[in-house]
Design an enzyme around this catalytic site. Structure first.
Site, PDB file in Angstrom:
ATOM      1  N   LEU A 175       0.796  -1.235   0.056  1.00  0.00           N
ATOM      2  CA  LEU A 175      -0.016  -0.092  -0.058  1.00  0.00           C
ATOM      3  C   LEU A 175       0.779   1.351   0.163  1.00  0.00           C
ATOM      4  O   LEU A 175       1.916   1.246   0.309  1.00  0.00           O
ATOM      5  CB  LEU A 175      -0.846   0.135   1.273  1.00  0.00           C
ATOM      6  CG  LEU A 175      -1.896  -1.277   1.264  1.00  0.00           C
ATOM      7  CD1 LEU A 175      -2.498  -1.558   2.707  1.00  0.00           C
ATOM      8  CD2 LEU A 175      -3.118  -0.945   0.193  1.00  0.00           C
ATOM      9  N   PRO A 176       0.390   2.373  -0.388  1.00  0.00           N
ATOM     10  CA  PRO A 176       1.105   3.657  -0.652  1.00  0.00           C
ATOM     11  C   PRO A 176       1.801   4.373   0.511  1.00  0.00           C
ATOM     12  O   PRO A 176       2.672   4.941   0.313  1.00  0.00           O
ATOM     13  CB  PRO A 176       0.313   4.479  -1.561  1.00  0.00           C
ATOM     14  CG  PRO A 176      -1.152   3.894  -1.136  1.00  0.00           C
ATOM     15  CD  PRO A 176      -1.108   2.679  -1.008  1.00  0.00           C
ATOM     16  N   THR A 183       6.637   0.385   1.824  1.00  0.00           N
ATOM     17  CA  THR A 183       7.646   1.158   2.532  1.00  0.00           C
ATOM     18  C   THR A 183       7.017   2.212   3.066  1.00  0.00           C
ATOM     19  O   THR A 183       6.600   3.275   2.983  1.00  0.00           O
ATOM     20  CB  THR A 183       8.514   1.939   1.455  1.00  0.00           C
ATOM     21  OG1 THR A 183       9.248   1.038   0.456  1.00  0.00           O
ATOM     22  CG2 THR A 183       9.689   3.016   2.182  1.00  0.00           C
ATOM     23  N   LYS A 219      15.423  -0.484   3.849  1.00  0.00           N
ATOM     24  CA  LYS A 219      14.845   0.168   2.556  1.00  0.00           C
ATOM     25  C   LYS A 219      14.985   1.475   2.563  1.00  0.00           C
ATOM     26  O   LYS A 219      15.176   2.085   1.289  1.00  0.00           O
ATOM     27  CB  LYS A 219      13.415  -0.412   2.384  1.00  0.00           C
ATOM     28  CG  LYS A 219      12.659   0.292   1.357  1.00  0.00           C
ATOM     29  CD  LYS A 219      13.226  -0.200   0.046  1.00  0.00           C
ATOM     30  CE  LYS A 219      12.421   0.406  -1.224  1.00  0.00           C
ATOM     31  NZ  LYS A 219      11.102   0.515  -1.081  1.00  0.00           N
ATOM     32  N   LYS A 229       7.675  10.862  -0.145  1.00  0.00           N
ATOM     33  CA  LYS A 229       7.127  10.521   1.307  1.00  0.00           C
ATOM     34  C   LYS A 229       8.243   9.468   1.777  1.00  0.00           C
ATOM     35  O   LYS A 229       8.585   9.407   3.093  1.00  0.00           O
ATOM     36  CB  LYS A 229       5.985   9.464   0.932  1.00  0.00           C
ATOM     37  CG  LYS A 229       5.223   8.603   2.042  1.00  0.00           C
ATOM     38  CD  LYS A 229       5.963   7.140   2.096  1.00  0.00           C
ATOM     39  CE  LYS A 229       5.484   6.549   0.904  1.00  0.00           C
ATOM     40  NZ  LYS A 229       6.002   4.726   0.943  1.00  0.00           N
TER      41      LYS A 229
END
Length: 293
Positions: free
Chosen positions: A65-66, A92, A167, A236
């Site tokens: 999901l974003p 992420t 990440k 983000k």
């Protein structure tokens, strides 16, 4: 037979979910887009109907999901329907959320893994993603074989958020490569050098990096700026890295400059801009026409 759930069938989630098919388990999928669900059902998945249904029927649930808030809300819906044995977040979404989810899920006897991926849409399609994983080592043998179907998993430790920190560090380097390549290429182009030949030279020398090898040939040299990852999501991710670095007392001046550059990309080219549009901003600053062909 294990029942697997997959929540989030976007440009990354859909091919990852597809790579989980065909090994004997039942795969339930859900997304806010009915078309995305239909695409996976056509390949052999079952439509769950809701995030809560995944929690009710699945032993292992994956999310892709974003944003952190969307991940948090989606997992709250998952556990409102039941208690899967394992929840594995491929998004992420940052170490802070991973730590929060660990506490929320542990209280219900659910194991939590954070497993963000790197490699882009092509990596998702070809199952070559690098997957950075944090979570309980005792349950790692239950998760690793599934992750191996979508890429190459690296177990980073049991600390919640270990995969997320790895990440974010990876993304900083990736974005820095784009920004620095944009500056180097702008210098060369302003001097009259051929852009395509310059990329050949860089890839034959010590300046080679992920941007020169992949992003420039695919999205910058042809001036399409459509590599497949948005500047908005890049910003983000960079802000998540800056927040975590501040909490740990680690200065990230390059990260701050990358965030400022991405802010300019979004202000100039809109919310749908690809992260390779960083090159256009650098070129425009040097007086080059960013719309040239």
């Amino acid at each position: 037979m294990t029942t697997i759930g997959f929540l989030g069938l976007g440009r990354m989630g859909a091919p990852m979910a597809a790579n989980l098919l065909g090994q004997g388990e039942t795969l339930l999928v859900h997304d806010i887009s009915p078309a995305a669900v239909e695409g996976l059902v056509a390949k052999g998945a079952e439509a769950a109907g809701s995030a809560a249904a995944l929690g009710e029927r699945c032993e292992i649930v994956f999310t892709s999901l974003p944003t952190p808030n969307i991940v948090r809300q989606a997992i709250a819906e998952v556990i409102s329907g039941g208690s899967p044995r394992i929840v594995c977040d491929l998004s992420t979404s940052g170490p802070k959320l991973a730590q929060d989810l660990h506490e929320i899920l542990a209280a219900r006897g659910i194991a939590s893994f954070d497993a963000p991926v790197s490699g882009g849409i092509r990596g998702a399609e070809q199952a070559t993603l690098a997957i950075m994983v944090g979570g309980p080592e005792a349950l790692w043998p239950h998760v690793e074989p599934l992750l191996q179907r979508i890429g190459r998993p690296f177990f980073m430790g049991e600390t919640p958020g270990a995969g997320q920190v790895a990440k974010l560090a990876n993304n900083l380097l990736s974005l820095a490569a784009i920004a620095t390549t944009a500056e180097a290429m702008t210098l060369a182009i302003k001097a009259g050098l051929d852009p395509a030949r310059m990329i050949e030279v860089l890839n034959a020398g010590t300046g080679a990096n992920s941007a020169t090898r992949d992003k420039w040939p695919r999205a910058v040299l042809p001036r399409t700026f459509d590599f497949g990852f948005s500047a908005q999501l890049s910003l983000k991710d960079t802000r998540l890295a800056l927040e975590e670095a501040e909490a740990m007392g680690v200065p990230l001046p390059t990260g701050e400059r990358l965030a400022a550059l991405l802010d300019r990309v979004l202000a100039t080219y809109g919310d749908d801009a690809d992260f390779t549009a960083m090159a256009k901003v650098v070129e425009a600053d040097a007086g080059l026409d960013p719309e040239r062909r």
